[in-house]
Design an enzyme around this catalytic site. Structure first.
Site, PDB file in Angstrom:
ATOM      1  N   GLU A  27       0.470  -0.533  -0.020  1.00 49.01           N
ATOM      2  CA  GLU A  27      -0.258   0.409  -0.023  1.00 49.01           C
ATOM      3  C   GLU A  27       1.137   1.212   0.057  1.00 49.01           C
ATOM      4  O   GLU A  27       2.266   1.515   0.557  1.00 49.01           O
ATOM      5  CB  GLU A  27      -0.595   0.291   1.057  1.00 49.01           C
ATOM      6  CG  GLU A  27      -0.314  -0.154   2.661  1.00 49.01           C
ATOM      7  CD  GLU A  27      -1.390   0.748   3.580  1.00 49.01           C
ATOM      8  OE1 GLU A  27      -1.491   1.981   3.219  1.00 49.01           O
ATOM      9  OE2 GLU A  27      -1.243   0.447   4.781  1.00 49.01           O
ATOM     10  N   LYS A 161      -3.764  -2.194  15.475  1.00 45.66           N
ATOM     11  CA  LYS A 161      -2.848  -0.489  16.011  1.00 45.66           C
ATOM     12  C   LYS A 161      -4.415  -0.237  17.859  1.00 45.66           C
ATOM     13  O   LYS A 161      -5.316  -0.609  17.848  1.00 45.66           O
ATOM     14  CB  LYS A 161      -3.172   0.481  16.152  1.00 45.66           C
ATOM     15  CG  LYS A 161      -1.510   0.650  14.946  1.00 45.66           C
ATOM     16  CD  LYS A 161      -1.392   2.279  14.569  1.00 45.66           C
ATOM     17  CE  LYS A 161      -2.236   1.905  13.106  1.00 45.66           C
ATOM     18  NZ  LYS A 161      -2.993   1.172  12.244  1.00 45.66           N
TER      19      LYS A 161
HETATM   20  N1  PSU Z   1      -2.011   1.821  10.435  1.00 49.01           N
HETATM   21  C1  PSU Z   1      -0.326   2.092  10.046  1.00 49.01           C
HETATM   22  N2  PSU Z   1      -0.095   3.085   9.636  1.00 49.01           N
HETATM   23  C2  PSU Z   1      -1.341   3.570   8.325  1.00 49.01           C
HETATM   24  C3  PSU Z   1      -2.211   3.134   8.467  1.00 49.01           C
HETATM   25  C4  PSU Z   1      -2.553   2.168   9.348  1.00 49.01           C
HETATM   26  O1  PSU Z   1       0.141   1.672  10.469  1.00 49.01           O
HETATM   27  O2  PSU Z   1      -0.830   4.236   6.983  1.00 49.01           O
HETATM   28  C5  PSU Z   1      -3.375   3.391   6.683  1.00 49.01           C
HETATM   29  C6  PSU Z   1      -3.795   2.113   6.143  1.00 49.01           C
HETATM   30  O3  PSU Z   1      -3.807   2.947   5.191  1.00 49.01           O
HETATM   31  C7  PSU Z   1      -4.779   1.989   6.789  1.00 49.01           C
HETATM   32  C8  PSU Z   1      -5.899   3.016   6.627  1.00 49.01           C
HETATM   33  O4  PSU Z   1      -5.986   1.769   5.421  1.00 49.01           O
HETATM   34  O5  PSU Z   1      -4.527   3.318   7.860  1.00 49.01           O
HETATM   35  C9  PSU Z   1      -6.517   3.147   7.424  1.00 49.01           C
HETATM   36  O6  PSU Z   1      -7.825   4.588   8.053  1.00 49.01           O
HETATM   37  P1  PSU Z   1      -8.642   4.923   8.239  1.00 49.01           P
HETATM   38  O7  PSU Z   1      -8.896   4.493  10.092  1.00 49.01           O
HETATM   39  O8  PSU Z   1      -8.817   5.629   7.491  1.00 49.01           O
HETATM   40  O9  PSU Z   1      -9.724   3.259   7.100  1.00 49.01           O
END
Ligand code: PSU
Ligand code: MN
Length: 319
Positions: A27, A161
């Site tokens: 990603e 996390k």
């Molecule tokens: N967790 C991390 N680093 C990140 C992300 C998640 O440690 O950069 C990013 C990933 O791309 C994940 C996104 O798909 O955040 C999720 O965002 P949201 O909670 O807005 O859906």
């Protein structure tokens, strides 16, 4: 008006896919919104090197000026890592970035979509989005979870996390029929930490077993994705007790500042980086590399299983 979207691949990715060789998708939101420059570029290039060393071809996914790309060269990764005003793309807005000729980084959800479109079965990242704490009031549940339910790609992460509500995230995955497989331990890992205090629904101990499980899921039909939760190496982890205080402080600040929507995850990651004096970034990079290593092994095992299958069943041969 109908049509199809062309995904632009590098020659390396194109050849590997057409020859049935192992490919691992990556990603790009982790590059643009997950880590600061220049650590983000170093991480992205190192991850690709680890996948190559594991016998697979890396394909970093992003939208560059309206073009959906699977496979970025070092210059493109470097440019993206420094770019400003990059969109954070999930299922809801991937097509928007293409239509409006924007540059956007793909989250887990949008990366799964692109990987599946181009035929890449496995994808390595750091952490997935999930059910946020207080979601019963905010309704903040990442689209990553619904994507895991519908799109058949194996996502290798280091768990959810602890800024999220991990028990609710596991419940939401179970409801959606997504298998969650802890790698090599019973406990669900928690990203910076190896332990979360929760046992994972499933456990497997090697890449071949994951490939066998996936082949059986395909044979059963109608499946979506699989989540593999790979604990950060012990020497790189920040223990859960140490993270706890930082996470509480970051969450409080986010709430005081009314941070909402797509900004929540990047804000919390940035705050935790500051609170840990950079230690969280070191751990984040280590766990992504560790996931890339495992994803390459899974891709190799999947490709070997496909080859065996074709050899034993002439009707499946590509001729
Ligand atoms: N967790 C991390 N680093 C990140 C992300 C998640 O440690 O950069 C990013 C990933 O791309 C994940 C996104 O798909 O955040 C999720 O965002 P949201 O909670 O807005 O859906
Ligand atoms: Mn959200």
């Amino acid at each position: 008006m109908t049509g199809s979207i062309t995904i632009e691949t590098t020659p390396e990715v194109k050849d590997a896919l057409s020859e049935g060789r192992p490919v691992v998708a990556l990603e790009s939101t982790i590059i643009t919104h997950g880590m600061p420059w220049p650590g983000n570029r170093d991480m992205a290039l190192e991850v690709e090197a680890v996948i190559r060393a594991g016998g697979a071809v890396p394909a970093t996914i992003a939208v560059i000026e309206g073009r959906l790309r699977a496979g970025l060269d070092a210059d493109a990764i470097t440019a993206l890592a420094q770019a400003k005003n990059v969109m954070k793309l999930s299922r809801a807005d991937l097509a928007f970035a293409l239509a409006e000729r924007r540059t956007g980084a793909t989250t887990v959800a949008a990366t799964m979509m692109a990987a599946h479109m181009v035929g890449i079965p496995v994808f390595a990242t750091g952490g997935i989005g999930g059910v946020h704490r207080g979601a019963e009031l905010s309704f903040d549940i990442s689209a990553d979870l619904d994507e895991l339910a519908r799109t058949p790609v194996i996502v290798v992460c280091a768990g959810a996390k602890a800024i999220l509500d991990i028990p609710k995230t596991l419940e939401a995955l179970e409801t959606r029929g997504v298998p969650v497989v802890a790698f090599g331990q019973h406990e669900m890992p928690a990203f910076w930490s190896r332990s979360s205090g929760l046992s994972a629904p499933l456990r497997l101990d090697d890449a071949e077993a994951i490939a066998r499980f996936e082949a059986t899921r395909r044979a059963l039909g109608g499946h979506g994705g699989m989540l593999v939760a790979n604990p950060v190496p012990a020497e790189d982890e920040i223990p859960a007790e140490v993270m706890h205080g930082h996470i509480e402080a970051a969450l409080k600040l986010a709430s005081d500042k009314d941070i909402e929507g797509k900004a929540v995850t990047p804000f919390l990651l940035g705050e935790i980086l500051r609170l840990t004096d950079g230690a969280s970034l070191k751990t984040n990079i280590a766990l992504v590399l560790n996931n890339a290593r495992l994803a390459a092994r899974i891709a190799v095992a999947l490709a070997a299983a496909d080859t065996d299958h074709q050899a034993s069943d002439p009707s499946q041969s590509k001729g």
